[in-house]
Write an enzyme that holds these catalytic residues in place. Structure first.
Site, short mmCIF file in Angstrom:
data_model
loop_
_atom_site.label_atom_id
_atom_site.label_comp_id
_atom_site.label_asym_id
_atom_site.label_seq_id
_atom_site.Cartn_x
_atom_site.Cartn_y
_atom_site.Cartn_z
N SER A 131 0.89 -1.27 -0.06
CA SER A 131 0.08 0.13 -0.04
C SER A 131 0.78 1.28 -0.19
O SER A 131 1.95 1.15 0.57
CB SER A 131 -0.91 -0.02 1.22
OG SER A 131 -1.60 1.38 1.31
N TYR A 174 -1.52 -1.01 10.48
CA TYR A 174 -1.70 -1.35 9.15
C TYR A 174 -0.40 -0.97 8.31
O TYR A 174 -0.02 -1.50 7.29
CB TYR A 174 -2.82 -0.61 8.55
CG TYR A 174 -3.42 -0.73 7.04
CD1 TYR A 174 -3.76 -2.13 6.76
CD2 TYR A 174 -3.11 0.18 5.97
CE1 TYR A 174 -3.79 -2.31 5.36
CE2 TYR A 174 -3.37 -0.09 4.80
CZ TYR A 174 -3.97 -1.53 4.32
OH TYR A 174 -3.99 -1.65 2.90
P1 NAD Z 1 -11.37 -6.62 0.84
O1 NAD Z 1 -11.80 -6.57 2.24
O2 NAD Z 1 -12.42 -6.45 -0.27
O3 NAD Z 1 -10.60 -8.24 0.48
C1 NAD Z 1 -9.83 -8.66 1.37
C2 NAD Z 1 -10.02 -10.17 1.33
O4 NAD Z 1 -9.04 -10.94 2.14
C3 NAD Z 1 -11.34 -10.63 1.71
O5 NAD Z 1 -12.12 -11.29 1.02
C4 NAD Z 1 -11.13 -11.34 3.01
O6 NAD Z 1 -12.10 -12.25 3.31
C5 NAD Z 1 -9.75 -11.85 2.77
N1 NAD Z 1 -9.13 -12.25 3.88
C6 NAD Z 1 -9.04 -11.45 4.87
N2 NAD Z 1 -8.53 -11.94 6.05
C7 NAD Z 1 -8.38 -13.27 5.66
C8 NAD Z 1 -7.93 -14.66 6.27
N3 NAD Z 1 -7.69 -14.43 7.65
N4 NAD Z 1 -8.00 -15.67 5.55
C9 NAD Z 1 -8.25 -15.56 4.26
N5 NAD Z 1 -8.87 -14.71 3.81
C10 NAD Z 1 -8.70 -13.42 4.40
O7 NAD Z 1 -9.97 -5.43 0.42
P2 NAD Z 1 -9.63 -4.92 -0.67
O8 NAD Z 1 -9.59 -3.93 -0.65
O9 NAD Z 1 -9.86 -6.03 -2.06
O10 NAD Z 1 -7.92 -5.28 -0.54
C11 NAD Z 1 -7.15 -6.35 -1.13
C12 NAD Z 1 -5.73 -5.73 -0.89
O11 NAD Z 1 -5.45 -4.43 -1.19
C13 NAD Z 1 -5.45 -5.83 0.66
O12 NAD Z 1 -3.99 -6.32 0.97
C14 NAD Z 1 -5.39 -4.30 1.16
O13 NAD Z 1 -4.60 -4.32 2.10
C15 NAD Z 1 -4.62 -3.68 -0.04
N6 NAD Z 1 -5.07 -2.28 -0.24
C16 NAD Z 1 -6.39 -1.88 -0.26
C17 NAD Z 1 -6.67 -0.73 -0.36
C18 NAD Z 1 -8.21 -0.05 -0.18
O14 NAD Z 1 -8.32 1.08 -0.20
N7 NAD Z 1 -9.18 -0.85 -0.38
C19 NAD Z 1 -5.62 0.37 -0.54
C20 NAD Z 1 -4.45 -0.12 -0.40
C21 NAD Z 1 -3.95 -1.44 -0.17
#
Ligand code: NAD
Length: 243
Positions: free
Chosen positions: A130, A143
């Site tokens: 991120s 985070y």
């Molecule tokens: P999201 O919450 O929609 O998806 C995350 C997925 O990870 C979920 O389906 C969840 O079930 C799975 N997960 C979490 N804990 C788990 C566990 N213990 N076992 C198995 N699965 C697990 O989030 P997203 O926004 O699609 O995020 C995807 C990636 O992008 C993440 O690594 C997040 O940190 C990163 N990210 C997101 C953003 C944002 O603003 N959305 C910004 C920067 C980075």
């Protein structure tokens, strides 16, 4: 793209970015193994449901994907959790969960996958860090720290395993319109649609990212178009600094 017939493992496959990525990978002719706690709503070639905090599950994922798909060319360590708050508001459970999902699971998956990929002549791994792991942002100490850790691990692994034909890079989004972001707004009493629109005004490009904006960069990082890109952290932020 040169990806038809390849095989891929995606964690966090049921999430905002994950589900969009799985759809795109399959549209390019890639056979996909999906990993998440619940994968029942997804279409894929292999289903590997489980909890990434379970070390044995994370350790076994690459072999299971390779066995079920008949190979393993690509891994996207996309699963992640976000904890809001300063260190003084952070519990032991927050610590274990954030470190477990954001750092330990990708470490375990890469450690198990690298020998498999090396044996097959190489591969590509994309970790999801991120912008908030590259520079500190307010009120998300844990985070930011976990994303800094996976960013650093990516740079180190990218160097250490290039000789095996394995390219390891990270994508570093800023805000993306997914359940992770939207549920945070809802928890704080904001309407997610208006909050996402409002947040868009803080981005030089005029909107926050949609999952597909991140997926396009992941597709580049797994494709031969990025054949000389290794151990790199690619920011995808619409021009917005961390603030
Ligand atoms: P999201 O919450 O929609 O998806 C995350 C997925 O990870 C979920 O389906 C969840 O079930 C799975 N997960 C979490 N804990 C788990 C566990 N213990 N076992 C198995 N699965 C697990 O989030 P997203 O926004 O699609 O995020 C995807 C990636 O992008 C993440 O690594 C997040 O940190 C990163 N990210 C997101 C953003 C944002 O603003 N959305 C910004 C920067 C980075």
């Amino acid at each position: 793209m040169d990806l038809n017939g390849k095989t891929a493992l995606v964690t966090g496959a049921a999430g905002g970015i994950g589900a969009a990525l799985v759809t795109r990978l399959r549209a390019e002719g890639i056979r996909v193994a999906v990993a998440d706690r619940d994968v029942s709503g997804l279409e894929a070639e292999a289903y590997l449901a489980g909890d990434l905090c379970n070390a044995a599950y994370a350790d076994a994922l690459p072999r299971a994907a390779a066995d079920q798909l008949g190979g393993l060319d690509i891994i996207v360590n996309n699963a992640g959790v976000i904890t809001r708050g300063a260190v003084t508001e952070t519990s032991d459970d927050d610590w274990s969960l954030s470190l477990g999902v954001n750092v330990e699971a990708p470490f375990r998956i890469c450690r198990a996958a690298i020998p498999i990929m090396a044996n097959n002549g190489g591969g590509a791994i994309v970790n999801t860090a991120s912008c908030w792991g590259l520079r500190p942002g307010p009120d998300h100490a844990l985070y930011c720290m976990t994303k800094a850790a996976i960013a650093s691990l990516t740079q180190c692994m990218g160097m250490d395993h290039a000789y095996q034909g394995i390219r390891i890079n990270a994508v570093c989004p800023n805000e993306v319109n997914t359940p992770m972001l939207r549920s945070g707004f809802a928890k704080r009493g904001f309407d997610p649609d208006s909050a996402v629109k409002e947040l868009g005004h803080t981005v030089p490009l005029g909107r926050i990212a949609e999952p597909e904006d991140i997926v396009d960069v992941i597709m580049f990082l797994i494709s031969d178009a990025s054949r000389y890109v290794c151990g790199t952290l690619v920011e995808v932020n619409g021009g917005k600094p961390v603030s």
